[in-house]
Design a protein around this motif. Structure first.
Motif, PDB file in Angstrom:
ATOM      1  N   SER A 117       0.833  -1.205   0.000  1.00 39.95           N
ATOM      2  CA  SER A 117       0.000   0.000   0.000  1.00 39.95           C
ATOM      3  C   SER A 117       0.866   1.253   0.000  1.00 39.95           C
ATOM      4  CB  SER A 117      -0.918  -0.005   1.227  1.00 39.95           C
ATOM      5  OG  SER A 117      -1.714   1.159   1.255  1.00 39.95           O
ATOM      6  N   LEU A 118       1.956   1.213   0.750  1.00 42.16           N
ATOM      7  CA  LEU A 118       2.873   2.355   0.815  1.00 42.16           C
ATOM      8  C   LEU A 118       3.431   2.682  -0.567  1.00 42.16           C
ATOM      9  CD1 LEU A 118       4.604   4.340   2.632  1.00 42.16           C
ATOM     10  CD2 LEU A 118       6.369   2.591   2.491  1.00 42.16           C
ATOM     11  N   ILE A 119       3.937   1.680  -1.240  1.00 39.09           N
ATOM     12  CA  ILE A 119       4.547   1.898  -2.556  1.00 39.09           C
ATOM     13  C   ILE A 119       3.501   2.371  -3.566  1.00 39.09           C
ATOM     14  CG2 ILE A 119       5.668   0.733  -4.505  1.00 39.09           C
ATOM     15  CD1 ILE A 119       7.196  -0.946  -2.435  1.00 39.09           C
ATOM     16  N   LEU A 120       2.278   1.806  -3.494  1.00 44.08           N
ATOM     17  CA  LEU A 120       1.202   2.216  -4.403  1.00 44.08           C
ATOM     18  C   LEU A 120       0.879   3.694  -4.236  1.00 44.08           C
ATOM     19  CD1 LEU A 120      -1.054   1.564  -6.439  1.00 44.08           C
ATOM     20  CD2 LEU A 120      -2.509   0.957  -4.485  1.00 44.08           C
ATOM     21  N   ASN A 121       0.732   4.152  -2.971  1.00 45.00           N
ATOM     22  CA  ASN A 121       0.400   5.554  -2.717  1.00 45.00           C
ATOM     23  C   ASN A 121       1.574   6.480  -3.021  1.00 45.00           C
ATOM     24  OD1 ASN A 121      -2.439   5.788  -1.573  1.00 45.00           O
ATOM     25  ND2 ASN A 121      -1.624   4.157  -0.301  1.00 45.00           N
ATOM     26  N   CYS A 122       2.780   5.986  -2.803  1.00 48.70           N
ATOM     27  CA  CYS A 122       3.967   6.770  -3.143  1.00 48.70           C
ATOM     28  C   CYS A 122       4.013   7.037  -4.648  1.00 48.70           C
ATOM     29  CB  CYS A 122       5.236   6.042  -2.709  1.00 48.70           C
ATOM     30  SG  CYS A 122       5.561   6.094  -0.925  1.00 48.70           S
ATOM     31  N   LYS A 123       3.708   6.011  -5.431  1.00 46.57           N
ATOM     32  CA  LYS A 123       3.721   6.173  -6.888  1.00 46.57           C
ATOM     33  C   LYS A 123       2.662   7.171  -7.334  1.00 46.57           C
ATOM     34  CE  LYS A 123       5.668   1.658  -8.128  1.00 46.57           C
ATOM     35  NZ  LYS A 123       5.392   0.334  -8.737  1.00 46.57           N
ATOM     36  N   LYS A 124       1.502   7.139  -6.690  1.00 42.92           N
ATOM     37  CA  LYS A 124       0.436   8.095  -7.022  1.00 42.92           C
ATOM     38  C   LYS A 124       0.874   9.526  -6.717  1.00 42.92           C
ATOM     39  CE  LYS A 124      -3.522   4.989  -6.407  1.00 42.92           C
ATOM     40  NZ  LYS A 124      -4.739   4.704  -5.585  1.00 42.92           N
ATOM     41  N   ILE A 125       1.571   9.701  -5.583  1.00 41.84           N
ATOM     42  CA  ILE A 125       2.058  11.032  -5.210  1.00 41.84           C
ATOM     43  C   ILE A 125       3.038  11.557  -6.249  1.00 41.84           C
ATOM     44  CG2 ILE A 125       3.573  12.242  -3.564  1.00 41.84           C
ATOM     45  CD1 ILE A 125       2.194  10.692  -1.322  1.00 41.84           C
ATOM     46  N   MET A 126       3.906  10.680  -6.746  1.00 41.78           N
ATOM     47  CA  MET A 126       4.909  11.100  -7.729  1.00 41.78           C
ATOM     48  C   MET A 126       4.278  11.589  -9.026  1.00 41.78           C
ATOM     49  SD  MET A 126       7.713  10.863  -6.122  1.00 41.78           S
ATOM     50  CE  MET A 126       8.898  11.141  -7.434  1.00 41.78           C
ATOM     51  N   ASN A 127       3.025  11.169  -9.294  1.00 37.96           N
ATOM     52  CA  ASN A 127       2.338  11.578 -10.517  1.00 37.96           C
ATOM     53  C   ASN A 127       1.518  12.852 -10.358  1.00 37.96           C
ATOM     54  OD1 ASN A 127       3.257   9.413 -12.107  1.00 37.96           O
ATOM     55  ND2 ASN A 127       1.678   8.056 -11.303  1.00 37.96           N
ATOM     56  N   VAL A 128       1.428  13.382  -9.126  1.00 38.90           N
ATOM     57  CA  VAL A 128       0.687  14.625  -8.888  1.00 38.90           C
ATOM     58  C   VAL A 128       1.629  15.800  -9.116  1.00 38.90           C
ATOM     59  CG1 VAL A 128      -0.590  15.993  -7.190  1.00 38.90           C
ATOM     60  CG2 VAL A 128      -0.816  13.492  -7.209  1.00 38.90           C
ATOM     61  N   PRO A 129       1.202  16.823  -9.869  1.00 38.34           N
ATOM     62  CA  PRO A 129       2.087  17.973 -10.151  1.00 38.34           C
ATOM     63  C   PRO A 129       2.483  18.739  -8.884  1.00 38.34           C
ATOM     64  CG  PRO A 129       0.154  17.971 -11.593  1.00 38.34           C
ATOM     65  CD  PRO A 129      -0.101  16.942 -10.530  1.00 38.34           C
ATOM     66  N   GLY A 130       3.685  19.288  -8.893  1.00 45.60           N
ATOM     67  CA  GLY A 130       4.145  20.189  -7.834  1.00 45.60           C
ATOM     68  C   GLY A 130       4.578  19.495  -6.557  1.00 45.60           C
ATOM     69  N   ASP A 131       4.806  20.320  -5.509  1.00 50.05           N
ATOM     70  CA  ASP A 131       5.202  19.902  -4.159  1.00 50.05           C
ATOM     71  C   ASP A 131       6.465  19.050  -4.154  1.00 50.05           C
ATOM     72  OD1 ASP A 131       5.348  19.262  -1.446  1.00 50.05           O
ATOM     73  OD2 ASP A 131       3.186  19.345  -1.241  1.00 50.05           O
ATOM     74  N   ARG A 132       7.598  19.707  -4.324  1.00 46.98           N
ATOM     75  CA  ARG A 132       8.878  19.002  -4.402  1.00 46.98           C
ATOM     76  C   ARG A 132       9.227  18.300  -3.098  1.00 46.98           C
ATOM     77  NH1 ARG A 132      10.085  23.953  -2.771  1.00 46.98           N
ATOM     78  NH2 ARG A 132      11.831  24.272  -1.344  1.00 46.98           N
TER      79      ARG A 132
END
Length: 277
Positions: A94-109
């Motif tokens: 679940s952690l890796i799945l949500n991490c990947k989703k975050i990486m696809n959201v624009p902004g917030d370095r």
């Protein structure tokens, strides 16, 4: 939730009439329209009402934040909550799945830097993190004491703690200690610092760092946590954890076992799942 509705929620919790809520600040008819969403209240009047009735500003902001932040920020916040929960429960998939989703959201370095480290940590690939990424992370902590007061920078530090050498880690923790000892901080900020200090103790224990004065901040952190939480029931779990960690560092196996057993008996066993053994 909009400001007017949040004011109504707080007013009803306090058992006040609209007149009592706004008396001496704005007129009751105007205030009534604020609650109904027909009028806007200026910042000065809003804070006068909050301070008059000792309403916690952090709690009030929690009520209204989803209405006033951007859609992009709301998405990131939700994903971040899921990521943090997965982290605490050690649900790696679940952690890796949500991490990947975050990486696809624009902004917030900053959150993306946190995410990269979180994925590497759970894959045991911290040593493979690019030096360029490490430099970008370290830049966030090169502003003297400023980073120690920003929630996003504190989250970044908490997530990237395993990246740093012990000397670097001790230096950063020293900065945080200086901040908490010299600043008036809210309970919300105090809890953020306590989580970081808890992580620091766990990291030092995993690295087999001995509890010695003048060579690290282990003993100082334990003393700070126990003193800062002595009269606050809400933060008592951090106090118990500090006592537990002190027992671990001193290799007091009997006390370690008793603390965990007591927590389990009182129904708090789940809170100790991630505590070192």
């Amino acid at each position: 939730m909009k400001i007017g509705k949040a004011l109504r929620v707080e007013r009803l919790k306090l058992g006040l009439t609209q007149q009592q809520m706004c008396e001496g600040i704005i007129s009751r008819p105007f205030y009534a329209k604020v609650e109904s969403g027909k009028n806007k209240i200026n910042a000065e009047s809003l804070f006068q009402i909050l301070f008059k009735h000792q309403i916690e500003i952090d709690d009030f902001c929690q009520l209204i934040q989803d209405t006033y932040i951007t859609k992009n920020r709301r998405v990131i916040n939700k994903l971040q909550e899921r990521m943090d929960y997965a982290f605490s429960t050690k649900d790696i998939d679940s952690l890796i799945l949500n991490c990947k989703k975050i990486m696809n959201v624009p902004g917030d370095r900053i959150i993306k830097l946190r995410t990269l480290v979180a994925i590497a940590y759970f894959r045991n690939e911290l040593n493979e993190i690019d030096n360029g990424i490490k430099k970008k992370i370290k830049i966030e902590f090169n502003e003297g004491q400023k980073w120690t007061k920003r929630p996003e920078s504190l989250r970044l530090f908490a997530n990237t703690m395993p990246l740093w050498s012990q000397d670097e880690l001790n230096f950063f923790i020293g900065r945080l200690l200086a901040t908490v000892k010299n600043e008036n901080i809210t309970e919300l900020m105090l809890e953020r610092y306590l989580r970081i200090f808890e992580n620091y103790l766990a990291t030092c224990y995993e690295r087999k760092i001995p509890m010695r004065k003048n060579s690290n901040h282990i003993e100082e952190i334990i003393d700070y946590i126990t003193n800062a939480t002595s009269s606050n029931v809400h933060l008592m779990i951090y106090r118990i954890n500090a006592i537990y960690m002190k027992s671990l560092f001193k290799n007091d196996k009997e006390k370690v076992t008793k603390i965990k057993a007591d927590m389990n008996d009182y129904g708090y066993g789940k809170l100790t799942i991630n505590w070192p053994n």
